[in-house]
Scaffold this active site. Structure first.
Site, mmCIF file in Angstrom:
data_model
loop_
_atom_site.group_PDB
_atom_site.id
_atom_site.type_symbol
_atom_site.label_atom_id
_atom_site.label_comp_id
_atom_site.label_asym_id
_atom_site.label_seq_id
_atom_site.Cartn_x
_atom_site.Cartn_y
_atom_site.Cartn_z
ATOM 1 N NE ARG A 48 41.171 33.411 35.458
ATOM 2 C CZ ARG A 48 40.484 33.263 36.587
ATOM 3 N NH1 ARG A 48 39.529 32.344 36.650
ATOM 4 N NH2 ARG A 48 40.726 34.020 37.642
ATOM 5 N NE ARG A 49 39.828 39.563 34.522
ATOM 6 C CZ ARG A 49 39.923 38.701 35.547
ATOM 7 N NH1 ARG A 49 39.249 37.558 35.508
ATOM 8 N NH2 ARG A 49 40.678 38.977 36.574
ATOM 9 N N GLY A 136 54.152 32.610 52.760
ATOM 10 C CA GLY A 136 54.545 33.809 52.030
ATOM 11 C C GLY A 136 56.038 34.050 51.965
ATOM 12 C CB ILE A 138 58.181 33.005 56.525
ATOM 13 C CG1 ILE A 138 57.312 34.116 57.104
ATOM 14 C CG2 ILE A 138 59.057 32.399 57.616
ATOM 15 C CD1 ILE A 138 56.293 33.640 58.114
ATOM 16 C CG ASP A 203 45.552 28.828 53.251
ATOM 17 O OD1 ASP A 203 45.862 29.015 52.057
ATOM 18 O OD2 ASP A 203 46.259 29.196 54.208
ATOM 19 C CE LYS A 207 49.284 28.764 53.346
ATOM 20 N NZ LYS A 207 48.931 30.070 53.950
#
Length: 430
Positions: A48-49, A136, A138, A203, A207
């Protein structure tokens, strides 16, 4: 024999995770090539930047036009680490349609539209891999859908959000209140400026939907997951848990019914015995406990977030997808053949810890016990403490359905001798 022509990879997003992916692709290029059987080339990076300096990335590769990048037609793999629903969904779909396989870390999108994305990938003969979307570094997605493909998974129970585990662990170990523990998590960078997605369970619920779908070969969407945050957990709850030989964790729980005819998926705080392996998971670490027919009990443990750990999972998927690309094959796609119904939370059976504020006078315990009996909820233990006309009554039940417990609590609130329900906590892991 190694192929000399490189496999071309585009990166969508170059934040904490994306920058680590690019760094590892560069610094470990020779090892990755040896493991894949061909070199991999970073062909473009959508951001985006564009003015931001990105160490180790050729500025000529950087673009703000992600759509044009995925439409190039010469890409082998697109790595999506921008998150959110749109434009990620459209970009992933476009990548498939223009010849690229996709590696994603986008739990929210996969929990909401995983089935549709798998369908587009299959229609175009491409891979969709997403190990980094859950826990992550795992290894969890691949063991569930490949290593345990010949087994019957009955339950997945886990800590899948590092922020909430850090907060609850701090409350448990130091006696800190929720806000104090959250402030420390924020100062250390474990919690976002707006921690709502973590502390309210959104979150973890995304999952849980992904894990349940893979474990039970059934489509489970985010809307199917019961969600309860942990902002109401208090120091008093931890004191009660310790008296029972327990601690408190925010758990994602996915399980088959006893008759195997349905499944449930839920996220909520729960007391868990100190003897359970998940009770010893400290700080911002994640762990997932899997129970299956043949394998028995398995636990997967490690860092569940962060740039390098998540990038490790992304690169693992990249290697697998690139190998498939070279062999002209694809890996496992969606497996939803079981198509089991997802039962509502009211059908879930577990134990409960209920703390009541009651009048300190004769007959209160008998009234409370009668209400439990009338709703078919069996009491395991009762503990009462009173002073100056007021008392606290702690009831621990045997296993009961959520619906029957809800009815019990509603009836208890109508008793004149019950001043209020201080807390209700499920007891899991037994």
């Amino acid at each position: 024999m190694m192929r000399t022509r490189p496999l071309k990879v585009a990166l969508l997003g170059c934040g904490v995770v994306g920058s680590e992916v690019a760094r590892i692709m560069t610094t470990h290029a020779a090892d990755l090539a040896a493991r894949i059987g061909a070199p991999v080339e970073l062909a473009g990076v959508a951001v985006r930047r564009p003015s931001k300096v990105r160490e180790g990335i050729d500025p000529a590769l950087v673009t703000t036009d992600a759509t044009a990048l995925v439409k190039r037609g010469d890409l082998d793999v697109v790595i999506e680490v921008i998150g959110g629903i749109e434009p990620a969904r459209t970009l992933i779909t476009t990548a498939f349609e223009h010849g690229a396989s996709v590696v994603s870390a986008n739990k929210a999108l996969l929990a909401q539209d995983g089935a549709a994305l798998h369908a587009v990938a299959e229609a175009n003969g491409k891979d969709l891999y997403y190990e980094a979307a859950v826990a992550g570094a795992i290894p969890l997605i691949r063991p569930l859908r490949e290593s345990l493909a010949g087994d019957k998974v009955n339950r997945v129970l886990g800590i899948v959000n590092g922020t909430t585990n850090f907060i609850l662990d701090k409350m448990d170990s130091t006696g800190a209140g929720y806000q104090e523990a959250l402030d420390e998590a924020t100062a250390l960078g474990y919690a976002e400026a707006d921690p709502t997605a973590d502390v309210e369970g959104f979150d973890a619920a995304a999952k849980a939907a992904i894990l349940a779908g893979i474990a039970f070969h059934t489509r489970v969407r985010l809307d199917d997951v019961y969600r309860e945050g942990m902002t109401e957990v208090t120091a008093a709850d931890f004191a009660s848990a310790k008296e029972m030989g327990c601690t408190i964790k925010l758990l994602a729980i996915c399980e088959r019914s006893k008759d195997g005819a349905s499944v449930t998926a839920r996220v909520h705080p729960a007391m868990i015995p100190l003897s359970h392996p998940l009770a010893s998971v400290r700080g911002a670490y994640n762990a997932v406990f899997v129970e299956s027919d043949a394998s028995g009990q398995l636990m997967f443990y490690g860092p569940g977030a962060g740039g390098a750990p998540t990038a490790s999972a992304v690169l693992g998927d990249l290697v697998a997808v690139c190998r498939n690309r070279l062999s002209g094959s694809t890996g496992p796609g969606e497996s939803a053949y079981a198509a089991l119904p997802v039962s509502p939370m009211g059908d879930v059976v577990t134990r409960y810890h209920i703390s009541l504020d009651v009048a300190d006078k004769p007959g209160v315990l008998a009234q409370v016990a009668t209400v439990f009996a009338e709703h078919g909820v069996s009491i395991d233990t009762v503990r009462q403490q009173g002073k100056d006309g007021e008392a606290s009554l702690v009831v621990v039940t045997h296993r009961a359905s959520d619906a029957s417990l809800t009815g019990t609590v509603e009836a208890l609130r109508k008793l004149d001798t019950v001043r209020g329900v201080a807390s209700i906590m499920r007891v899991e892991g037994e």
